[in-house]
Design a protein around this motif. Structure first.
Motif, PDB file in Angstrom:
ATOM      1  N   ALA A  55      40.767  76.283  46.959  1.00 46.41           N
ATOM      2  CA  ALA A  55      41.433  76.541  45.787  1.00 46.41           C
ATOM      3  C   ALA A  55      42.541  75.306  46.044  1.00 46.41           C
ATOM      4  O   ALA A  55      43.106  74.421  45.079  1.00 46.41           O
ATOM      5  N   GLN A  56      42.729  75.002  47.487  1.00 47.15           N
ATOM      6  CA  GLN A  56      43.494  74.166  47.624  1.00 47.15           C
ATOM      7  C   GLN A  56      42.410  72.259  47.046  1.00 47.15           C
ATOM      8  O   GLN A  56      42.824  71.570  46.844  1.00 47.15           O
ATOM      9  N   ALA A  57      40.847  72.068  47.475  1.00 53.20           N
ATOM     10  CA  ALA A  57      40.210  71.028  47.178  1.00 53.20           C
ATOM     11  C   ALA A  57      40.519  71.200  45.072  1.00 53.20           C
ATOM     12  O   ALA A  57      40.764  70.387  44.614  1.00 53.20           O
ATOM     13  N   LEU A  58      40.714  72.309  44.705  1.00 48.63           N
ATOM     14  CA  LEU A  58      41.193  71.865  43.088  1.00 48.63           C
ATOM     15  C   LEU A  58      42.460  71.213  42.647  1.00 48.63           C
ATOM     16  O   LEU A  58      42.932  71.414  42.018  1.00 48.63           O
ATOM     17  N   THR A  59      43.405  72.324  43.283  1.00 43.79           N
ATOM     18  CA  THR A  59      44.696  72.309  43.575  1.00 43.79           C
ATOM     19  C   THR A  59      45.212  70.673  43.430  1.00 43.79           C
ATOM     20  O   THR A  59      46.088  69.980  42.745  1.00 43.79           O
ATOM     21  N   LEU A  60      45.329  70.216  44.745  1.00 48.09           N
ATOM     22  CA  LEU A  60      45.891  69.095  45.228  1.00 48.09           C
ATOM     23  C   LEU A  60      45.070  67.999  45.093  1.00 48.09           C
ATOM     24  O   LEU A  60      43.953  68.049  45.433  1.00 48.09           O
TER      25      LEU A  60
END
Length: 199
Positions: free
Chosen positions: A138-143
């Protein structure tokens, strides 16, 4: 969805993670430890994971640093990331609920520790790790930044690769044949995959 909205919603999910864990942290302090493998290696691994999933993204969210490594923003990708993070939080909560008083942030065995095989543990042996993998994705996609985005995959991935075998060895020493039977029928972190031989 804008980059600022994505950052703020990601930060909200990080706060929700803390809110889910905090009550279990307080309760677990009352339980007597029989075995605690907290050592320098464990401290370093937890620190590396915290840096990748917590410190680096927090700095990026608050300051925008390093803005020079920002990617072209995709609202669709950010939305997908936030949905994955919500799924991670739901799994995170279900895992804590299933573990109850057996939960510990470190590799530890508590007094009257039970081998949990119900709830989300029917599907994978390490649903907590599954939840953290989802968070890192999720972090790789969102940030959408070349440092802040993949930092979670690198940080948590390091902890996972250097810790999961040690954790399973502790479970095998503690629960013996019961653990071996459970491990033989239950995949490690991805549900519905057959566990590899000797897992």
């Amino acid at each position: 969805m804008t980059p600022l909205t994505a950052k703020l919603l990601h930060a909200l999910c990080m706060i929700a993670w803390w809110a889910i864990r905090r009550p279990f942290e307080r309760k677990s302090k009352r339980n007597v430890l029989v075995t605690d493998a907290m050592d320098l290696r464990e401290t370093l691994l937890l620190g590396i994971s915290l840096t990748g999933l917590g410190v680096v993204p927090a700095i990026y969210i608050v300051t925008g640093f390093p803005a020079a490594l920002d990617q072209v923003f995709s609202p669709l990708r950010a939305t997908a990331g936030l949905l994955v993070f919500v799924a991670a939080l739901a799994l995170f909560h279900a895992t804590h609920k299933a573990l109850g008083r057996n939960w510990s942030v470190t590799l530890a065995v508590r007094q009257d520790h039970a081998l949990v095989t119900g709830g989300v543990y029917r599907f994978v042996r390490h649903p907590m790790y599954s939840a953290f993998w989802l968070w890192a994705i999720a972090q790789a996609l969102t940030l959408q930044n070349w440092l802040a985005g993949p930092a979670g995959l690198i940080g948590f991935g390091t902890l996972y690769l250097l810790r999961v075998g040690r954790e399973e060895a502790l479970m095998r020493r503690t629960f013996g044949a019961a653990w071996d039977a459970y491990a033989a029928r239950t995949p490690r972190v991805i549900p519905f995959l057959p566990p590899p031989r000797g897992a």
